[in-house]
Design an enzyme around this catalytic site. Sequence first.
Site, PDB file in Angstrom:
ATOM      1  N   ARG A  82       0.874  -1.625   0.016  1.00  0.00           N
ATOM      2  CA  ARG A  82       0.476  -0.381  -0.297  1.00  0.00           C
ATOM      3  C   ARG A  82       0.965   1.529  -0.254  1.00  0.00           C
ATOM      4  O   ARG A  82       0.726   2.332  -0.538  1.00  0.00           O
ATOM      5  CB  ARG A  82      -0.875  -0.044   1.289  1.00  0.00           C
ATOM      6  CG  ARG A  82      -2.140   0.996   1.189  1.00  0.00           C
ATOM      7  CD  ARG A  82      -2.724   0.407   1.861  1.00  0.00           C
ATOM      8  NE  ARG A  82      -2.814   0.715   3.191  1.00  0.00           N
ATOM      9  CZ  ARG A  82      -3.427   0.605   4.475  1.00  0.00           C
ATOM     10  NH1 ARG A  82      -4.954   0.215   4.576  1.00  0.00           N
ATOM     11  NH2 ARG A  82      -2.633   0.655   6.170  1.00  0.00           N
ATOM     12  N   LYS A 184      -2.405   6.746   1.427  1.00  0.00           N
ATOM     13  CA  LYS A 184      -2.311   7.108   2.852  1.00  0.00           C
ATOM     14  C   LYS A 184      -1.578   8.281   2.420  1.00  0.00           C
ATOM     15  O   LYS A 184      -0.323   8.020   2.721  1.00  0.00           O
ATOM     16  CB  LYS A 184      -2.023   6.140   3.688  1.00  0.00           C
ATOM     17  CG  LYS A 184      -2.781   5.764   4.468  1.00  0.00           C
ATOM     18  CD  LYS A 184      -2.622   4.819   5.491  1.00  0.00           C
ATOM     19  CE  LYS A 184      -2.696   4.837   6.769  1.00  0.00           C
ATOM     20  NZ  LYS A 184      -3.902   4.420   7.308  1.00  0.00           N
ATOM     21  N   GLU A 220     -16.571   5.934   3.351  1.00  0.00           N
ATOM     22  CA  GLU A 220     -16.343   5.768   4.779  1.00  0.00           C
ATOM     23  C   GLU A 220     -16.288   6.783   5.874  1.00  0.00           C
ATOM     24  O   GLU A 220     -16.562   7.997   5.125  1.00  0.00           O
ATOM     25  CB  GLU A 220     -14.643   5.048   4.262  1.00  0.00           C
ATOM     26  CG  GLU A 220     -13.579   6.058   3.644  1.00  0.00           C
ATOM     27  CD  GLU A 220     -12.230   5.456   3.579  1.00  0.00           C
ATOM     28  OE1 GLU A 220     -11.513   4.395   4.685  1.00  0.00           O
ATOM     29  OE2 GLU A 220     -11.119   5.561   2.740  1.00  0.00           O
TER      30      GLU A 220
HETATM   31  C1  LIG Z   1      -5.851   3.760   7.236  1.00  0.00           C
HETATM   32  C2  LIG Z   1      -6.502   4.043   6.780  1.00  0.00           C
HETATM   33  C3  LIG Z   1      -7.804   3.037   7.487  1.00  0.00           C
HETATM   34  C4  LIG Z   1      -8.221   1.955   7.995  1.00  0.00           C
HETATM   35  O1  LIG Z   1      -6.812   1.090   7.464  1.00  0.00           O
HETATM   36  P1  LIG Z   1      -6.057  -0.218   8.299  1.00  0.00           P
HETATM   37  O2  LIG Z   1      -4.880  -1.146   7.058  1.00  0.00           O
HETATM   38  O3  LIG Z   1      -7.666  -1.438   8.318  1.00  0.00           O
HETATM   39  O4  LIG Z   1      -5.273   0.281   8.964  1.00  0.00           O
HETATM   40  C5  LIG Z   1      -8.627   3.243   7.006  1.00  0.00           C
HETATM   41  N1  LIG Z   1      -9.294   4.236   6.273  1.00  0.00           N
HETATM   42  C6  LIG Z   1      -8.781   5.347   6.045  1.00  0.00           C
HETATM   43  C7  LIG Z   1      -8.273   6.721   4.868  1.00  0.00           C
HETATM   44  C8  LIG Z   1      -6.638   5.434   6.535  1.00  0.00           C
HETATM   45  O5  LIG Z   1      -6.156   6.241   6.446  1.00  0.00           O
END
Ligand SMILES: *Cc1c(COP(=O)(O)O)cnc(C)c1O
Length: 341
Positions: A82, A184, A220
Amino acid sequence: MEKKNIDWANLGFSYVETDKRYVSHYKDGAWDDGALISDATVAISECAGVLQYAQTCFEGLKAYTTEDGHIVTFRPDLNAARLKSSCERLEIPVFPEERFIQAVSETVDANEAYVPPYGSGATLYVRPFIFGSSSVIGVAPADEYQFRVFTTPVGPYFKGGAKPLTIRVSDFDRAAPHGTGHIKAGLNYAMSLYAIVDAHKKGFDENMYLDPATRTKVEETGGANFLFVTKDNKVVTPKSDSILPSITRRSLVTVAKDYLGLEVEEREVFFDEVKDFAECGLCGTAAVISPVGKIVDHGNEICLPSGMTEMGPVTKKLYDTLTGIQMGRIEAPEGWIHVIK
Ligand SMILES: *Cc1c(COP(=O)(O)O)cnc(C)c1O
Protein backbone atom coordinates in the site's frame (compact mmCIF):
# COMPACT_ATOMS: atom_id res chain seq x y z
CA MET A 1 14.74 -8.36 28.03
CA GLU A 2 13.50 -6.02 30.74
CA LYS A 3 10.31 -4.17 29.78
CA LYS A 4 9.99 -0.43 30.44
CA ASN A 5 8.09 0.55 33.54
CA ILE A 6 4.87 1.60 31.79
CA ASP A 7 1.28 1.34 33.02
CA TRP A 8 0.25 -0.55 29.86
CA ALA A 9 -3.46 -0.81 30.63
CA ASN A 10 -3.80 2.96 31.06
CA LEU A 11 -1.81 4.08 28.03
CA GLY A 12 -3.82 6.21 25.62
CA PHE A 13 -3.35 6.68 21.89
CA SER A 14 -0.68 9.35 21.92
CA TYR A 15 2.99 9.63 21.02
CA VAL A 16 5.48 8.21 23.48
CA GLU A 17 9.09 8.52 22.33
CA THR A 18 10.85 5.14 22.18
CA ASP A 19 14.58 4.42 21.96
CA LYS A 20 15.22 3.77 18.28
CA ARG A 21 13.85 4.68 14.87
CA TYR A 22 14.84 3.65 11.35
CA VAL A 23 15.86 6.10 8.66
CA SER A 24 16.90 5.70 5.03
CA HIS A 25 17.73 8.65 2.76
CA TYR A 26 17.01 8.86 -0.96
CA LYS A 27 19.56 10.93 -2.85
CA ASP A 28 21.00 10.91 -6.40
CA GLY A 29 18.35 8.43 -7.48
CA ALA A 30 18.87 5.73 -4.84
CA TRP A 31 17.94 4.75 -1.28
CA ASP A 32 20.96 4.39 1.03
CA ASP A 33 21.49 1.37 3.30
CA GLY A 34 19.42 2.83 6.14
CA ALA A 35 20.14 2.60 9.87
CA LEU A 36 18.60 2.62 13.31
CA ILE A 37 19.22 5.93 15.05
CA SER A 38 18.46 7.46 18.46
CA ASP A 39 17.61 11.06 17.56
CA ALA A 40 13.83 11.51 17.35
CA THR A 41 14.01 14.90 15.63
CA VAL A 42 14.14 15.57 11.88
CA ALA A 43 16.19 18.47 10.48
CA ILE A 44 15.21 19.52 6.95
CA SER A 45 15.15 22.64 4.76
CA GLU A 46 12.44 25.18 5.50
CA CYS A 47 11.57 24.75 1.83
CA ALA A 48 11.30 20.92 1.91
CA GLY A 49 8.73 19.39 -0.46
CA VAL A 50 6.80 17.95 2.47
CA LEU A 51 6.47 21.34 4.19
CA GLN A 52 5.49 23.33 1.12
CA TYR A 53 3.43 20.93 -0.97
CA ALA A 54 2.60 18.08 1.43
CA GLN A 55 4.55 15.42 -0.48
CA THR A 56 4.22 12.67 2.10
CA CYS A 57 2.43 9.41 2.81
CA PHE A 58 2.43 6.92 5.66
CA GLU A 59 1.42 3.54 6.99
CA GLY A 60 0.17 2.25 10.33
CA LEU A 61 0.46 -1.24 11.80
CA LYS A 62 0.95 -2.86 15.18
CA ALA A 63 3.38 -5.23 16.85
CA TYR A 64 1.89 -7.63 19.40
CA THR A 65 3.12 -10.10 21.96
CA THR A 66 1.30 -13.35 21.22
CA GLU A 67 0.00 -15.84 23.76
CA ASP A 68 3.15 -17.97 23.36
CA GLY A 69 5.48 -14.99 23.83
CA HIS A 70 6.50 -14.15 20.27
CA ILE A 71 6.61 -10.60 18.96
CA VAL A 72 4.75 -10.39 15.66
CA THR A 73 3.29 -7.97 13.14
CA PHE A 74 0.11 -8.55 11.16
CA ARG A 75 0.31 -8.71 7.35
CA PRO A 76 3.12 -6.12 6.96
CA ASP A 77 3.43 -7.15 3.30
CA LEU A 78 0.10 -5.41 2.67
CA ASN A 79 1.37 -2.22 4.32
CA ALA A 80 4.48 -2.41 2.10
CA ALA A 81 2.35 -2.80 -1.02
CA ARG A 82 0.00 0.00 0.00
CA LEU A 83 2.90 2.39 0.71
CA LYS A 84 4.19 1.56 -2.76
CA SER A 85 0.90 2.57 -4.36
CA SER A 86 0.73 5.74 -2.23
CA CYS A 87 4.27 6.67 -3.33
CA GLU A 88 3.48 6.07 -7.00
CA ARG A 89 0.48 8.41 -6.86
CA LEU A 90 2.55 11.15 -5.15
CA GLU A 91 5.67 10.90 -7.38
CA ILE A 92 7.70 9.63 -4.41
CA PRO A 93 10.37 6.98 -5.15
CA VAL A 94 9.15 3.59 -3.89
CA PHE A 95 10.91 2.10 -0.88
CA PRO A 96 11.37 -1.59 -1.81
CA GLU A 97 8.72 -3.83 -0.24
CA GLU A 98 11.12 -6.43 1.26
CA ARG A 99 13.18 -3.60 2.76
CA PHE A 100 10.01 -2.09 4.24
CA ILE A 101 9.24 -5.33 6.11
CA GLN A 102 12.87 -5.58 7.24
CA ALA A 103 12.91 -1.97 8.48
CA VAL A 104 9.66 -2.44 10.42
CA SER A 105 11.01 -5.64 12.01
CA GLU A 106 14.34 -4.05 12.97
CA THR A 107 12.63 -1.03 14.51
CA VAL A 108 10.24 -3.18 16.55
CA ASP A 109 13.10 -5.42 17.65
CA ALA A 110 15.20 -2.40 18.71
CA ASN A 111 12.27 -1.19 20.83
CA GLU A 112 11.40 -4.57 22.31
CA ALA A 113 11.29 -3.07 25.80
CA TYR A 114 8.25 -1.07 24.68
CA VAL A 115 6.28 -3.97 23.17
CA PRO A 116 3.40 -4.42 25.63
CA PRO A 117 3.06 -7.85 27.26
CA TYR A 118 0.42 -10.35 26.16
CA GLY A 119 -2.91 -9.79 27.87
CA SER A 120 -2.32 -6.10 28.67
CA GLY A 121 -4.56 -5.02 25.80
CA ALA A 122 -1.84 -2.58 24.73
CA THR A 123 0.23 -2.87 21.54
CA LEU A 124 3.23 -1.21 19.90
CA TYR A 125 1.98 1.03 17.11
CA VAL A 126 4.38 1.25 14.17
CA ARG A 127 4.40 4.31 11.92
CA PRO A 128 6.39 4.06 8.67
CA PHE A 129 6.36 7.27 6.63
CA ILE A 130 8.11 8.91 3.75
CA PHE A 131 8.49 12.55 2.76
CA GLY A 132 10.18 14.93 0.32
CA SER A 133 13.08 16.44 2.22
CA SER A 134 14.88 18.60 -0.35
CA SER A 135 13.85 22.16 -1.17
CA VAL A 136 11.07 22.68 -3.71
CA ILE A 137 9.66 26.07 -4.63
CA GLY A 138 8.43 25.64 -8.21
CA VAL A 139 5.79 22.90 -7.98
CA ALA A 140 7.57 19.60 -8.67
CA PRO A 141 8.50 16.38 -6.86
CA ALA A 142 11.44 16.73 -4.46
CA ASP A 143 14.86 15.26 -5.41
CA GLU A 144 15.55 13.84 -1.94
CA TYR A 145 13.40 11.85 0.49
CA GLN A 146 13.49 10.20 3.89
CA PHE A 147 11.82 6.91 4.73
CA ARG A 148 11.39 6.55 8.48
CA VAL A 149 9.83 4.13 10.93
CA PHE A 150 9.09 4.97 14.54
CA THR A 151 7.14 3.10 17.18
CA THR A 152 4.98 4.20 20.09
CA PRO A 153 3.20 2.04 22.67
CA VAL A 154 -0.58 2.53 22.64
CA GLY A 155 -3.19 1.46 25.16
CA PRO A 156 -6.20 -0.81 24.77
CA TYR A 157 -8.55 0.98 22.36
CA PHE A 158 -11.67 0.09 24.29
CA LYS A 159 -11.18 0.68 27.99
CA GLY A 160 -14.09 -0.95 29.80
CA GLY A 161 -15.79 -2.37 26.72
CA ALA A 162 -16.60 -1.06 23.26
CA LYS A 163 -19.16 1.75 23.41
CA PRO A 164 -21.07 2.12 20.13
CA LEU A 165 -20.43 5.39 18.30
CA THR A 166 -22.82 8.04 17.05
CA ILE A 167 -21.80 9.32 13.64
CA ARG A 168 -23.20 11.90 11.24
CA VAL A 169 -23.46 12.13 7.49
CA SER A 170 -20.94 14.81 6.55
CA ASP A 171 -21.65 17.79 4.30
CA PHE A 172 -17.94 17.89 3.51
CA ASP A 173 -16.40 15.51 1.00
CA ARG A 174 -13.38 13.32 1.73
CA ALA A 175 -12.12 12.14 -1.64
CA ALA A 176 -12.95 13.23 -5.17
CA PRO A 177 -13.57 10.62 -7.89
CA HIS A 178 -10.15 9.93 -9.47
CA GLY A 179 -8.51 11.82 -6.60
CA THR A 180 -6.33 10.52 -3.75
CA GLY A 181 -8.86 8.79 -1.49
CA HIS A 182 -7.36 5.35 -2.15
CA ILE A 183 -3.87 6.24 -0.92
CA LYS A 184 -2.65 6.88 2.61
CA ALA A 185 -1.55 10.48 2.17
CA GLY A 186 -1.25 13.05 4.94
CA LEU A 187 -3.13 15.50 2.74
CA ASN A 188 -6.31 13.40 3.08
CA TYR A 189 -6.12 13.90 6.82
CA ALA A 190 -5.25 17.62 6.73
CA MET A 191 -8.45 18.41 4.90
CA SER A 192 -10.56 16.17 7.16
CA LEU A 193 -9.61 18.03 10.36
CA TYR A 194 -12.15 20.82 9.97
CA ALA A 195 -14.94 18.27 9.48
CA ILE A 196 -13.97 16.11 12.46
CA VAL A 197 -13.51 19.07 14.84
CA ASP A 198 -16.94 20.33 13.72
CA ALA A 199 -18.46 16.85 14.23
CA HIS A 200 -17.03 16.63 17.76
CA LYS A 201 -18.33 20.13 18.61
CA LYS A 202 -21.79 18.96 17.64
CA GLY A 203 -21.59 15.77 19.69
CA PHE A 204 -20.74 13.21 16.98
CA ASP A 205 -17.86 10.76 17.14
CA GLU A 206 -17.15 10.49 13.42
CA ASN A 207 -18.18 11.63 9.94
CA MET A 208 -19.73 9.28 7.39
CA TYR A 209 -18.58 10.48 3.98
CA LEU A 210 -20.76 9.80 0.95
CA ASP A 211 -19.50 9.69 -2.64
CA PRO A 212 -18.99 13.34 -3.68
CA ALA A 213 -20.35 12.87 -7.22
CA THR A 214 -23.87 11.76 -6.27
CA ARG A 215 -24.01 11.91 -2.46
CA THR A 216 -26.01 8.67 -2.52
CA LYS A 217 -23.37 6.02 -1.72
CA VAL A 218 -21.50 5.27 1.50
CA GLU A 219 -17.72 5.66 1.27
CA GLU A 220 -15.91 5.66 4.63
CA THR A 221 -15.10 7.82 7.67
CA GLY A 222 -11.98 9.97 7.98
CA GLY A 223 -9.83 6.99 8.94
CA ALA A 224 -11.84 3.75 8.90
CA ASN A 225 -13.81 1.62 6.40
CA PHE A 226 -17.43 0.59 6.97
CA LEU A 227 -18.68 -2.91 7.46
CA PHE A 228 -22.40 -3.62 7.72
CA VAL A 229 -24.34 -6.73 8.68
CA THR A 230 -27.78 -7.39 7.19
CA LYS A 231 -30.68 -8.76 9.22
CA ASP A 232 -30.03 -12.18 7.65
CA ASN A 233 -26.34 -12.11 8.74
CA LYS A 234 -24.74 -11.17 5.46
CA VAL A 235 -21.64 -8.97 5.71
CA VAL A 236 -21.73 -5.99 3.34
CA THR A 237 -18.83 -3.63 2.75
CA PRO A 238 -18.76 -0.64 0.38
CA LYS A 239 -16.73 -0.82 -2.81
CA SER A 240 -15.40 2.37 -4.39
CA ASP A 241 -12.19 3.52 -6.07
CA SER A 242 -11.90 6.39 -3.60
CA ILE A 243 -11.96 4.30 -0.41
CA LEU A 244 -8.64 3.58 1.31
CA PRO A 245 -8.17 -0.21 1.10
CA SER A 246 -8.14 -1.06 4.82
CA ILE A 247 -6.09 -4.13 5.70
CA THR A 248 -8.37 -4.73 8.68
CA ARG A 249 -11.47 -4.65 6.48
CA ARG A 250 -9.91 -6.99 3.90
CA SER A 251 -8.90 -9.37 6.70
CA LEU A 252 -12.37 -9.28 8.25
CA VAL A 253 -13.87 -10.24 4.88
CA THR A 254 -11.69 -13.38 4.89
CA VAL A 255 -12.58 -14.09 8.53
CA ALA A 256 -16.30 -13.72 7.75
CA LYS A 257 -16.14 -16.11 4.79
CA ASP A 258 -13.57 -18.70 5.89
CA TYR A 259 -13.87 -18.74 9.68
CA LEU A 260 -17.51 -17.82 10.28
CA GLY A 261 -19.05 -19.16 7.06
CA LEU A 262 -20.86 -15.90 6.37
CA GLU A 263 -21.83 -14.59 2.98
CA VAL A 264 -19.95 -11.39 2.09
CA GLU A 265 -20.87 -8.74 -0.48
CA GLU A 266 -18.32 -6.12 -1.52
CA ARG A 267 -20.37 -3.71 -3.58
CA GLU A 268 -21.71 -0.18 -3.82
CA VAL A 269 -23.80 0.55 -0.73
CA PHE A 270 -26.51 3.18 -1.09
CA PHE A 271 -27.18 5.37 1.92
CA ASP A 272 -30.89 4.51 1.51
CA GLU A 273 -30.11 0.90 2.44
CA VAL A 274 -28.39 1.76 5.72
CA LYS A 275 -31.65 1.97 7.68
CA ASP A 276 -32.25 -1.72 6.91
CA PHE A 277 -28.93 -3.05 8.29
CA ALA A 278 -28.72 -4.82 11.65
CA GLU A 279 -25.15 -3.85 12.58
CA CYS A 280 -22.50 -1.36 11.56
CA GLY A 281 -18.83 -1.11 12.42
CA LEU A 282 -15.75 0.93 11.52
CA CYS A 283 -12.62 -1.04 10.64
CA GLY A 284 -9.02 0.03 11.06
CA THR A 285 -5.77 -0.99 12.70
CA ALA A 286 -6.28 1.17 15.79
CA ALA A 287 -9.53 -0.40 17.06
CA VAL A 288 -9.98 -3.40 14.69
CA ILE A 289 -13.75 -2.74 14.75
CA SER A 290 -15.58 0.13 16.49
CA PRO A 291 -19.31 -0.53 16.63
CA VAL A 292 -21.66 2.18 15.38
CA GLY A 293 -25.00 2.53 17.21
CA LYS A 294 -26.51 5.56 15.55
CA ILE A 295 -26.16 7.38 12.23
CA VAL A 296 -27.59 10.89 11.95
CA ASP A 297 -28.43 12.39 8.57
CA HIS A 298 -29.36 16.05 9.07
CA GLY A 299 -31.59 15.39 12.07
CA ASN A 300 -32.89 12.10 10.71
CA GLU A 301 -31.71 9.33 13.07
CA ILE A 302 -30.98 5.75 12.08
CA CYS A 303 -30.70 3.63 15.22
CA LEU A 304 -29.02 0.29 14.51
CA PRO A 305 -30.89 -2.64 16.12
CA SER A 306 -27.63 -3.62 17.87
CA GLY A 307 -28.19 -0.60 20.13
CA MET A 308 -26.00 1.81 22.07
CA THR A 309 -24.57 -0.45 24.76
CA GLU A 310 -22.60 -3.20 23.03
CA MET A 311 -21.25 -4.56 19.75
CA GLY A 312 -23.73 -6.42 17.57
CA PRO A 313 -23.38 -10.22 17.73
CA VAL A 314 -21.84 -10.69 14.26
CA THR A 315 -19.51 -7.70 14.73
CA LYS A 316 -18.43 -9.21 18.05
CA LYS A 317 -17.66 -12.59 16.46
CA LEU A 318 -15.64 -10.90 13.72
CA TYR A 319 -13.76 -8.85 16.30
CA ASP A 320 -13.04 -11.81 18.59
CA THR A 321 -11.86 -13.99 15.71
CA LEU A 322 -9.54 -11.43 14.13
CA THR A 323 -8.02 -10.34 17.45
CA GLY A 324 -7.66 -14.05 18.33
CA ILE A 325 -5.70 -14.57 15.11
CA GLN A 326 -3.52 -11.51 15.78
CA MET A 327 -2.74 -12.58 19.35
CA GLY A 328 -1.97 -16.17 18.36
CA ARG A 329 -4.98 -17.79 20.05
CA ILE A 330 -6.55 -18.84 16.74
CA GLU A 331 -4.65 -20.32 13.82
CA ALA A 332 -3.95 -17.68 11.18
CA PRO A 333 -4.26 -18.07 7.42
CA GLU A 334 -0.90 -18.70 5.73
CA GLY A 335 1.31 -15.62 5.71
CA TRP A 336 -0.76 -13.38 7.96
CA ILE A 337 1.52 -13.39 10.99
CA HIS A 338 5.07 -12.13 10.56
CA VAL A 339 7.19 -13.35 13.47
CA ILE A 340 9.91 -10.89 14.48
CA LYS A 341 11.26 -12.93 17.40
C1 LIG B 1 -5.45 3.76 7.42
C2 LIG B 1 -6.85 4.03 7.00
C3 LIG B 1 -7.89 3.09 7.17
C4 LIG B 1 -7.69 1.78 7.90
O1 LIG B 1 -6.79 0.93 7.27
P1 LIG B 1 -6.11 -0.27 8.05
O2 LIG B 1 -5.14 -0.82 7.09
O3 LIG B 1 -7.19 -1.23 8.40
O4 LIG B 1 -5.51 0.32 9.28
C5 LIG B 1 -9.14 3.40 6.67
N1 LIG B 1 -9.39 4.58 6.06
C6 LIG B 1 -8.44 5.51 5.90
C7 LIG B 1 -8.77 6.78 5.21
C8 LIG B 1 -7.14 5.27 6.35
O5 LIG B 1 -6.20 6.20 6.19
